[in-house]
Design a protein around this motif. Structure first.
Motif, PDB file in Angstrom:
ATOM      1  N   ARG A 120      -3.440  38.804  61.345  1.00 32.47           N
ATOM      2  CA  ARG A 120      -3.545  40.191  60.886  1.00 32.47           C
ATOM      3  C   ARG A 120      -2.634  41.102  61.701  1.00 32.47           C
ATOM      4  N   LYS A 121      -2.621  40.919  63.008  1.00 34.41           N
ATOM      5  CA  LYS A 121      -1.775  41.751  63.861  1.00 34.41           C
ATOM      6  C   LYS A 121      -0.298  41.399  63.678  1.00 34.41           C
ATOM      7  N   LEU A 122      -0.018  40.119  63.530  1.00 35.57           N
ATOM      8  CA  LEU A 122       1.363  39.716  63.272  1.00 35.57           C
ATOM      9  C   LEU A 122       1.862  40.325  61.960  1.00 35.57           C
ATOM     10  N   ASN A 123       0.994  40.297  60.938  1.00 32.54           N
ATOM     11  CA  ASN A 123       1.374  40.860  59.642  1.00 32.54           C
ATOM     12  C   ASN A 123       1.645  42.359  59.763  1.00 32.54           C
ATOM     13  N   ARG A 124       0.886  43.042  60.607  1.00 34.78           N
ATOM     14  CA  ARG A 124       1.111  44.479  60.797  1.00 34.78           C
ATOM     15  C   ARG A 124       2.460  44.740  61.465  1.00 34.78           C
ATOM     16  N   LEU A 125       2.817  43.909  62.427  1.00 39.08           N
ATOM     17  CA  LEU A 125       4.116  44.055  63.087  1.00 39.08           C
ATOM     18  C   LEU A 125       5.263  43.922  62.094  1.00 39.08           C
ATOM     19  N   VAL A 126       5.087  43.001  61.143  1.00 45.14           N
ATOM     20  CA  VAL A 126       6.141  42.745  60.153  1.00 45.14           C
ATOM     21  C   VAL A 126       6.162  43.823  59.082  1.00 45.14           C
ATOM     22  N   THR A 127       5.015  44.121  58.477  1.00 43.86           N
ATOM     23  CA  THR A 127       4.967  45.062  57.351  1.00 43.86           C
ATOM     24  C   THR A 127       5.286  46.487  57.780  1.00 43.86           C
ATOM     25  N   GLU A 128       4.922  46.869  59.015  1.00 49.89           N
ATOM     26  CA  GLU A 128       5.213  48.218  59.506  1.00 49.89           C
ATOM     27  C   GLU A 128       6.545  48.278  60.254  1.00 49.89           C
ATOM     28  N   LYS A 129       7.295  47.167  60.194  1.00 46.99           N
ATOM     29  CA  LYS A 129       8.683  47.086  60.679  1.00 46.99           C
ATOM     30  C   LYS A 129       8.839  47.353  62.182  1.00 46.99           C
ATOM     31  N   TYR A 130       7.836  46.911  62.952  1.00 46.14           N
ATOM     32  CA  TYR A 130       8.018  46.906  64.402  1.00 46.14           C
ATOM     33  C   TYR A 130       8.973  45.784  64.806  1.00 46.14           C
ATOM     34  N   VAL A 131       9.084  44.773  63.938  1.00 46.92           N
ATOM     35  CA  VAL A 131      10.034  43.675  64.123  1.00 46.92           C
ATOM     36  C   VAL A 131      10.833  43.522  62.835  1.00 46.92           C
ATOM     37  N   ASP A 132      11.814  42.638  62.840  1.00 49.44           N
ATOM     38  CA  ASP A 132      12.742  42.524  61.708  1.00 49.44           C
ATOM     39  C   ASP A 132      12.305  41.529  60.639  1.00 49.44           C
ATOM     40  N   GLY A 133      11.115  40.978  60.778  1.00 51.89           N
ATOM     41  CA  GLY A 133      10.642  40.005  59.790  1.00 51.89           C
ATOM     42  C   GLY A 133       9.908  38.871  60.484  1.00 51.89           C
ATOM     43  N   TRP A 134       9.405  37.921  59.669  1.00 55.45           N
ATOM     44  CA  TRP A 134       8.659  36.797  60.235  1.00 55.45           C
ATOM     45  C   TRP A 134       9.535  35.889  61.080  1.00 55.45           C
ATOM     46  N   ASP A 135      10.863  35.967  60.865  1.00 49.13           N
ATOM     47  CA  ASP A 135      11.766  35.138  61.649  1.00 49.13           C
ATOM     48  C   ASP A 135      12.405  35.916  62.803  1.00 49.13           C
ATOM     49  N   ASP A 136      11.832  37.078  63.163  1.00 55.18           N
ATOM     50  CA  ASP A 136      12.329  37.834  64.305  1.00 55.18           C
ATOM     51  C   ASP A 136      12.235  36.959  65.565  1.00 55.18           C
ATOM     52  N   ASP A 163       1.690  48.711  73.703  1.00 55.02           N
ATOM     53  CA  ASP A 163       2.188  47.780  74.710  1.00 55.02           C
ATOM     54  C   ASP A 163       3.525  47.149  74.310  1.00 55.02           C
ATOM     55  N   LEU A 164       4.060  47.539  73.134  1.00 58.98           N
ATOM     56  CA  LEU A 164       5.350  46.999  72.696  1.00 58.98           C
ATOM     57  C   LEU A 164       6.447  47.345  73.694  1.00 58.98           C
ATOM     58  N   ASN A 165       7.299  46.378  73.982  1.00 59.44           N
ATOM     59  CA  ASN A 165       8.390  46.559  74.933  1.00 59.44           C
ATOM     60  C   ASN A 165       9.550  47.296  74.250  1.00 59.44           C
ATOM     61  N   PRO A 166       9.886  48.523  74.680  1.00 65.13           N
ATOM     62  CA  PRO A 166      10.981  49.267  74.029  1.00 65.13           C
ATOM     63  C   PRO A 166      12.345  48.626  74.243  1.00 65.13           C
ATOM     64  N   GLN A 167      12.438  47.711  75.202  1.00 66.47           N
ATOM     65  CA  GLN A 167      13.702  47.028  75.471  1.00 66.47           C
ATOM     66  C   GLN A 167      13.689  45.592  74.939  1.00 66.47           C
ATOM     67  N   SER A 168      12.811  45.306  73.969  1.00 63.96           N
ATOM     68  CA  SER A 168      12.712  43.932  73.475  1.00 63.96           C
ATOM     69  C   SER A 168      13.908  43.533  72.614  1.00 63.96           C
ATOM     70  N   LYS A 169      14.635  44.517  72.080  1.00 65.42           N
ATOM     71  CA  LYS A 169      15.837  44.230  71.301  1.00 65.42           C
ATOM     72  C   LYS A 169      16.911  45.259  71.626  1.00 65.42           C
TER      73      LYS A 169
END
Length: 245
Positions: free
Chosen positions: A4-20, A194-200
């Motif tokens: 559920r949390k992973l899906n939120r990261l993807v759908t709300e575009k905190y990451v670039d997709g499931w293959d981020d 807690d997301l790292n602003p320097q992760s990408k």
């Protein structure tokens, strides 16, 4: 972390997709260039865990990745933030490998100081060209020791111009680090904070050695001295994930 949390990261575009590359999904690991051999070795290493509350440190996975990469990933050189060095021909080193003031604990290049170019010759900084602000270093002039009698402590990676007046191969490098600052963000109430602003970090103007021009998509390499592994996802766009080697 739950689906559920992973899906939120993807759908709300905190990451670039499931293959981020920052996600610990099989698709993300594949995009990193992580092999099935590395994953299987990691699983064998941790053994069977009966407790759902047990946490496995990320560096255990990175260890198995490093072991596999040392077997199959060729070493090469890429300069992320190029600083021009003029000898008989032009080459580039990292901006962080030069200082205007030297110190005992610093092994990079400085005015009047010598360093060794990896797999090449010692060079000595003879002059520094500054920008109009009088502070920004835009170019270094140096002389090299063809006899190799100079024995400097510092060793720098570098990328040279392929020929006079021709710039090195320019690539876009995407630096990926850990996605969260905490070891177990799932235990936090506001875990998104807690997301790292320097992760990408995207570096559009890195220089690479010419031999990488014809590399195939998915081919993996290790950067000399930087201790980082990367794999090509699209031509001249390099996905780089931070795994110390």
């Amino acid at each position: 972390m739950s689906k559920r949390k992973l899906n939120r990261l993807v759908t709300e575009k905190y990451v670039d997709g499931w293959d981020d590359l920052r996600l610990m999904t099989l698709a993300g690991l594949r995009c990193r260039g992580v092999t099935s051999t590395s994953i299987n070795s990691f699983i064998r290493g941790i053994g069977i865990r009966w407790s759902d509350s047990s946490t496995i440190r990320l560096d255990r996975l990175e260890y198995h990745i490093r072991v596999e990469l040392n077997k199959m990933a060729a070493r090469t050189m890429v300069v992320l933030n190029p600083l021009k060095v003029v000898i008989a021909s032009r080459l580039y080193i990292e901006q962080s490998d030069f200082r205007m003031k030297d110190s005992k604990d610093y092994y990079g290049l400085a005015p009047g100081k010598s360093v060794l170019l990896r797999y090449a010759y010692p060079i000595k900084c003879t002059d520094v060209i500054l920008a109009e602000d009088g502070e920004t270093v835009v170019e270094i002039w140096a002389e090299y020791d063809p006899s190799k009698k100079t024995k400097p402590k510092g060793v720098l990676h570098w990328v040279a111009q392929p020929s006079n007046g021709v710039e090195p191969l320019q690539v876009e490098v995407r630096l990926f680090n850990i996605l969260f600052l905490s070891e177990n963000p799932a235990d936090l109430g506001n875990w998104l904070a807690d997301l790292n602003p320097q992760s990408k970090i995207v570096i559009p103007g890195a220089y690479a050695v010419p031999s990488l021009r014809d590399s195939a998509v998915g081919e993996s390499f290790q950067f000399e001295r930087l201790g980082i592994s990367w794999s090509i996802r699209t031509p001249r766009k390099i996905s780089w994930f931070s795994t110390a080697l």
